[in-house]
Design an enzyme around this catalytic site. Structure first.
Site, short mmCIF file in Angstrom:
data_model
loop_
_atom_site.label_atom_id
_atom_site.label_comp_id
_atom_site.label_asym_id
_atom_site.label_seq_id
_atom_site.Cartn_x
_atom_site.Cartn_y
_atom_site.Cartn_z
N SER A 155 0.91 -1.25 0.19
CA SER A 155 -0.03 -0.16 0.07
C SER A 155 0.85 1.24 0.20
O SER A 155 1.92 1.19 0.55
CB SER A 155 -0.86 0.09 1.29
OG SER A 155 -1.27 1.33 1.40
N TYR B 257 -2.03 -1.21 10.89
CA TYR B 257 -2.37 -1.68 9.64
C TYR B 257 -1.09 -1.27 8.67
O TYR B 257 -0.60 -2.27 8.04
CB TYR B 257 -3.77 -1.23 9.08
CG TYR B 257 -3.81 -1.43 7.34
CD1 TYR B 257 -4.09 -2.60 6.98
CD2 TYR B 257 -3.51 0.01 6.80
CE1 TYR B 257 -4.15 -2.63 5.59
CE2 TYR B 257 -3.57 -0.18 5.16
CZ TYR B 257 -3.84 -1.51 4.82
OH TYR B 257 -3.91 -1.69 3.52
N LYS C 125 1.94 -3.73 6.66
CA LYS C 125 2.37 -3.73 5.24
C LYS C 125 4.05 -3.33 5.01
O LYS C 125 4.64 -3.98 4.22
CB LYS C 125 1.54 -2.55 4.46
CG LYS C 125 0.22 -2.95 4.18
CD LYS C 125 -0.07 -4.02 3.32
CE LYS C 125 -1.55 -4.53 3.35
NZ LYS C 125 -1.84 -5.69 2.82
N1 UFG Z 1 -12.99 10.89 3.38
C1 UFG Z 1 -13.97 11.91 3.53
N2 UFG Z 1 -15.19 11.31 3.96
C2 UFG Z 1 -15.42 10.07 4.29
C3 UFG Z 1 -14.33 9.12 4.18
C4 UFG Z 1 -13.20 9.53 3.22
O1 UFG Z 1 -13.77 12.86 3.41
O2 UFG Z 1 -16.45 9.74 4.91
C5 UFG Z 1 -11.76 11.45 2.82
C6 UFG Z 1 -10.42 11.08 3.54
O3 UFG Z 1 -10.34 12.19 4.55
C7 UFG Z 1 -9.52 11.03 2.48
C8 UFG Z 1 -10.20 10.38 1.31
O4 UFG Z 1 -11.55 10.77 1.59
O5 UFG Z 1 -9.05 12.24 2.37
C9 UFG Z 1 -10.03 9.28 1.09
O6 UFG Z 1 -10.31 8.29 2.22
P1 UFG Z 1 -10.36 6.55 2.17
O7 UFG Z 1 -10.82 6.27 3.49
O8 UFG Z 1 -10.97 6.45 1.04
O9 UFG Z 1 -8.80 6.37 2.06
P2 UFG Z 1 -7.46 6.53 2.65
O10 UFG Z 1 -6.64 7.69 1.77
O11 UFG Z 1 -7.61 7.12 3.95
O12 UFG Z 1 -7.11 5.12 2.71
C10 UFG Z 1 -6.70 4.37 1.95
C11 UFG Z 1 -6.84 2.80 2.11
C12 UFG Z 1 -5.76 2.48 3.06
C13 UFG Z 1 -4.61 2.76 2.90
C14 UFG Z 1 -4.59 4.42 2.72
C15 UFG Z 1 -2.98 4.83 2.51
O13 UFG Z 1 -8.20 2.61 2.54
O14 UFG Z 1 -6.05 0.97 3.27
O15 UFG Z 1 -5.25 4.76 1.76
O16 UFG Z 1 -2.93 6.02 2.44
F1 UFG Z 1 -3.89 2.50 4.18
#
Ligand code: UFG
Length: 345
Positions: free
Chosen positions: A135, A160, A164
């Protein structure tokens, strides 16, 4: 008519751990369509047998499936032997960042212990090729963007993320013995669904990730999406991610297998993204424009642990693997929405 790739890969049998999960199931479809024979091992802890039906509906092939956990080394050994496995693609792992903070031991046991169990089984049976699901979380908040494979790997933000990072380190150390050949694919943000809408993401309960939350809110399953913070140092103040269509990501695994057959290196790492960052508001706009739906959302506080911005430099995957992402964010959103509509039914 068989295409050339199909004939080249015909009969090579690939063990896919976690093959009924989101990325695993899409990869199984692409493997079959490229002429490989996948064998799936999945403990169904975060997936459903219906996905196997979906794979069959798309490909007209029902892969051999074992309800097993990868921690069961003896079972993995038997499967590797019985099916004369050529290579393994290892997806089986827990993946919820927040949950990993609550249950670190479970995450280390399942993700790190699971990899060690698999490696032991591979060693016992002489299976030497592995593609590992890593990741972009290993980069943390990079100082320079876009991130290349040479960007520093930082201290993980969550257990998590640390699993990785630890798994990559284990694979690197083992590669130095010169026996195994491993590729770690560092995924950016996988979203979307198969264009047939027959398989897609099946988050249990309230989704943590942006795109399933967008589609479920639009479908009326959730009341409102909260955008986590608009005071970041980005053009519109919301976080930037490199969203990648799950089918593009699945195809990267097929390319990784082809590369494992050619390379002399024992270990290699590739970024798998589109190379293009989108803010949360841009992602929402792409969703609204492509689906003609209106999303109910509000701006809320920052989410703890969020990275401000990250996107990939994918030059290495483009040139060395011969892989390139084809789908743009609008297509990702459209396929995610069509999948959500199918779930309704
Ligand atoms: N977001 C919102 N509202 C929500 C959900 C997410 O604004 O309800 C925003 C988050 O703050 C972020 C973006 O959307 O800015 C993406 O969020 P995600 O939760 O979809 O993804 P992440 O980037 O947080 O996480 C992903 C994977 C993880 C991994 C991570 C690495 O889900 O497994 O990327 O950066 F570890």
């Amino acid at each position: 008519m068989f295409n050339v790739q199909f004939l080249i890969h015909m009969k090579k049998t690939i063990l896919v751990t976690g093959g009924l999960g989101f990325i695993g199931s899409h990869t199984v479809v692409e493997l079959i369509q490229s002429g490989y024979t996948p064998v799936i091992l999945d403990d169904l802890s975060n997936s459903s047998l219906k996905v196997l039906d979906g794979i069959e509906e798309i490909t007209r092939v029902r892969p051999i499936f074992y309800t097993k956990n990868v921690l069961d080394t003896l079972a993995v050994e038997q499967i590797l032997k019985e099916h004369n496995i050529d290579a393994v693609i290892h997806f089986a792992a827990f993946k919820a960042v927040g949950e990993s903070v609550e249950k670190p031991l479970e995450y280390y046991h399942n993700n790190v212990g699971g990899l060690i169990s698999l490696l032991n089984a591979m060693k016992k049976t002489g299976v030497q090729k592995l593609v590992f699901s890593s990741s972009c979380t290993v980069y943390g908040q990079p100082e320079k963007l876009p991130v290349t494979e040479n960007s520093p790997v930082l201290k993980a933000e969550s257990p998590y993320g640390n699993t990785k990072k630890m798994c990559e380190e284990i694979l690197y150390d083992i590669s130095k013995t010169g026996q195994d050949k491993t590729i770690s694919l560092r995924y950016f943000n996988p979203v979307g669904a198969h264009p047939s809408s027959i398989i897609g993401e099946l988050p249990l309960g309230i989704p943590n990730n942006l795109v399933p939350f967008i589609t479920q809110t639009t479908a009326g399953w959730r009341e409102q999406l909260t955008v986590f913070g608009n005071d970041y140092n980005t053009p519109d103040g919301t976080c930037i991610r490199d969203y990648i269509h799950v089918v593009d990501l699945a195809l990267a695994h097929v390319k990784a297998l082809e590369y494992l057959d050619k390379t002399d290196l024992n270990y290699d790492v590739f970024n798998i993204g589109t190379g293009k960052g989108s803010t949360v508001l841009e992602a929402i706009k792409a969703f609204e424009e492509t689906t003609s739906q209106k999303l109910n959302f509000k701006i809320g506080n920052r989410r703890a642990g969020d990275i401000e911005k990250v996107w990939a430099d994918c030059t290495k995957a483009n040139t060395v693997l011969g892989w390139q992402a084809k789908f743009d964010i609008k297509q990702m959103m459209l396929d995610a929405w069509n999948w959500q509509k199918r779930l309704e039914k």
